[in-house]
Design an enzyme around this catalytic site. Sequence first.
Site, PDB file in Angstrom:
ATOM      1  N   GLU A  77       0.893  -1.176   0.000  1.00  0.00           N
ATOM      2  CA  GLU A  77       0.000   0.000   0.000  1.00  0.00           C
ATOM      3  C   GLU A  77       0.920   1.211   0.000  1.00  0.00           C
ATOM      4  OE1 GLU A  77      -3.274  -0.313  -0.020  1.00  0.00           O
ATOM      5  OE2 GLU A  77      -3.593  -2.363   0.635  1.00  0.00           O
ATOM      6  N   CYS A 131      -2.126   9.153   2.501  1.00  0.00           N
ATOM      7  CA  CYS A 131      -1.786   8.557   1.199  1.00  0.00           C
ATOM      8  C   CYS A 131      -2.783   9.008   0.145  1.00  0.00           C
ATOM      9  CB  CYS A 131      -1.768   7.041   1.300  1.00  0.00           C
ATOM     10  SG  CYS A 131      -3.266   6.354   1.992  1.00  0.00           S
TER      11      CYS A 131
HETATM   12  P1  NAD Z   1       8.638   4.624   4.470  1.00  0.00           P
HETATM   13  O1  NAD Z   1       8.679   3.839   3.213  1.00  0.00           O
HETATM   14  O2  NAD Z   1       9.715   5.598   4.742  1.00  0.00           O
HETATM   15  O3  NAD Z   1       8.605   3.641   5.733  1.00  0.00           O
HETATM   16  C1  NAD Z   1       7.611   2.677   5.899  1.00  0.00           C
HETATM   17  C2  NAD Z   1       8.118   1.542   6.743  1.00  0.00           C
HETATM   18  O4  NAD Z   1       9.160   0.863   6.054  1.00  0.00           O
HETATM   19  C3  NAD Z   1       8.699   1.988   8.080  1.00  0.00           C
HETATM   20  O5  NAD Z   1       8.260   1.089   9.080  1.00  0.00           O
HETATM   21  C4  NAD Z   1      10.192   1.879   7.855  1.00  0.00           C
HETATM   22  O6  NAD Z   1      10.941   1.661   9.019  1.00  0.00           O
HETATM   23  C5  NAD Z   1      10.255   0.666   6.942  1.00  0.00           C
HETATM   24  N1  NAD Z   1      11.494   0.529   6.160  1.00  0.00           N
HETATM   25  C6  NAD Z   1      12.325   1.522   5.739  1.00  0.00           C
HETATM   26  N2  NAD Z   1      13.355   0.987   5.042  1.00  0.00           N
HETATM   27  C7  NAD Z   1      13.152  -0.358   5.011  1.00  0.00           C
HETATM   28  C8  NAD Z   1      13.867  -1.462   4.442  1.00  0.00           C
HETATM   29  N3  NAD Z   1      15.005  -1.296   3.765  1.00  0.00           N
HETATM   30  N4  NAD Z   1      13.366  -2.699   4.597  1.00  0.00           N
HETATM   31  C9  NAD Z   1      12.205  -2.898   5.260  1.00  0.00           C
HETATM   32  N5  NAD Z   1      11.499  -1.903   5.848  1.00  0.00           N
HETATM   33  C10 NAD Z   1      11.967  -0.651   5.722  1.00  0.00           C
HETATM   34  O7  NAD Z   1       7.203   5.333   4.479  1.00  0.00           O
HETATM   35  P2  NAD Z   1       6.586   6.301   5.589  1.00  0.00           P
HETATM   36  O8  NAD Z   1       7.250   7.609   5.539  1.00  0.00           O
HETATM   37  O9  NAD Z   1       6.493   5.599   6.889  1.00  0.00           O
HETATM   38  O10 NAD Z   1       5.100   6.457   5.049  1.00  0.00           O
HETATM   39  C11 NAD Z   1       4.718   7.455   4.149  1.00  0.00           C
HETATM   40  C12 NAD Z   1       4.356   6.820   2.814  1.00  0.00           C
HETATM   41  O11 NAD Z   1       3.383   5.811   3.013  1.00  0.00           O
HETATM   42  C13 NAD Z   1       3.736   7.810   1.857  1.00  0.00           C
HETATM   43  O12 NAD Z   1       4.261   7.597   0.576  1.00  0.00           O
HETATM   44  C14 NAD Z   1       2.256   7.454   1.904  1.00  0.00           C
HETATM   45  O13 NAD Z   1       1.546   7.817   0.763  1.00  0.00           O
HETATM   46  C15 NAD Z   1       2.328   5.965   2.088  1.00  0.00           C
HETATM   47  N6  NAD Z   1       1.082   5.431   2.652  1.00  0.00           N
HETATM   48  C16 NAD Z   1       0.280   4.661   1.867  1.00  0.00           C
HETATM   49  C17 NAD Z   1      -0.937   4.180   2.357  1.00  0.00           C
HETATM   50  C18 NAD Z   1      -1.848   3.359   1.515  1.00  0.00           C
HETATM   51  O14 NAD Z   1      -2.758   2.749   2.056  1.00  0.00           O
HETATM   52  N7  NAD Z   1      -1.666   3.303   0.217  1.00  0.00           N
HETATM   53  C19 NAD Z   1      -1.300   4.487   3.673  1.00  0.00           C
HETATM   54  C20 NAD Z   1      -0.454   5.270   4.452  1.00  0.00           C
HETATM   55  C21 NAD Z   1       0.744   5.732   3.937  1.00  0.00           C
END
Ligand code: NAD
Length: 454
Positions: free
Chosen positions: A226, A261
Amino acid sequence: MKIINPATEEVITELQETTKVELREILESLHKGQVVWAKRSVEERLERIIRFGELIQVNVNELAEILTSETGKPLQQSLNEIKGAQNRIEHLRQNAEKWLAPETIVDSGSTREKIVYEPLGVIANISAWNFPYNVGYNVFLYALVAGNSVLYKPSEFASLTGKQFEKYLRQAGISENVFQCVVGDGSLGQQILKSDLDGYFFTGSHATGLHIATTVAHKLVPVQLELGGKDPLYVMDDVTDVKQAAINAAEGAFYNNGQSCCAVERIYVSEKIHDEFVDALVAEVKSYKIGDPMNLETFVGPLTRKQQLQVLKNQVADAKSKGADLSSGGKEIEGIGYYFQPTVLINCTHEMEVMKAESFGPIIGIQKVSSDEEALQLMADTEYGLTAAIFSNDEKRALNLLKELNVGTVYWNCCDRVSPNVPWSGRNNSGLGSTLSAQGIRAFVQPKSYHLRP
Ligand code: NAD
């Protein structure tokens, strides 16, 4: 790991990060626990989830304060999120047994045929910080009800909230070998990718999602993503109440400081109503109360992540250098906390980052259009595919455009909305697979087909 309050920049507390050895032990225990958990009936599992929901309700004020303190989400919006997310539990209560029950497909003749839905096993839920209740519930509650164990890694910006989920799931009777919340940043996430899991369910950015999908591809286990969006709204010339349309559009763009999002990220307005719409939108945005997120009156608090301030500053500078005009805001707010002025840019074009790259902040770009065809072409000009919205008096005219767009969700006269009754899914760079609805229940099981000859 230091947990920082984005409004005060103070360290709220420090959490011990989960080590590699602990992660291995946790996973061993989750694998053992899952076998026992899966033997319980859906009803028994659901009972515990419903109890969890009741505990969250009773403790809503304390939980909202925790959410606000670590993410900067205005307290009223934290309360809304916590209460609103209960609809997932109600959806499960009404639908889980139906969609998880075995199905007899052929019951006569020489061979009976049926499908039994079995849990995946132990799944990883790597999550985001912006709506931790909504996006967490979409995954871990559904996974638990379907008979999986869950390794939950909240975002490093929402770990205190993640720990509260664990506390109340425990109190609701879900043991430590069925649900565990681990604490850490991307490096812990990376360890999880290397570990033995039966499915990866991720909410977060496109870059991380793509990395996860490619890293675990060789395991051939389900991966669901997502991801982000650059969601367009088109305001048609037949809108009669332009002021109300502008108020609704502003809420779609600025709720949770634009950190949703499915926030409205770009607006196209018919030239016939453009100026009236912009005036009303700017007046609305200027009326927002900005400040301490603990104040119930505040609508715009600090950004959750300091680094996003620079992304927004760059988008404003880029847009201005390419001919956009600033109608409101445009700057970081000086002083303590990660505050950015709610920002409206007009005369935008698709040459500008603000119309192409996810902003994830209190900033909106507006572009004037002269026809439905032009609006459609601009709405479709994106690598994302999460949602798209149209405000219009004419349902048929709106749906004619919306059906052409390659997105998971479309809205007519609403926006920035999620419902447990219909799938939540992104296309292209917005993701893979669906949560919520019947699809979201079946996402956590695998079918086993039976061919039976008595
Ligand atoms: P992010 O990708 O920075 O982090 C998300 C998660 O991934 C965190 O828990 C982080 O620690 C983890 N992570 C980071 N690097 C990783 C790796 N190498 N391996 C595994 N895990 C890793 O995103 P964010 O800043 O937490 O969230 C914001 C983003 O999420 C925005 O782009 C937003 O649009 C999206 N989002 C989408 C939805 C949806 O339902 N489509 C909902 C909420 C947020």
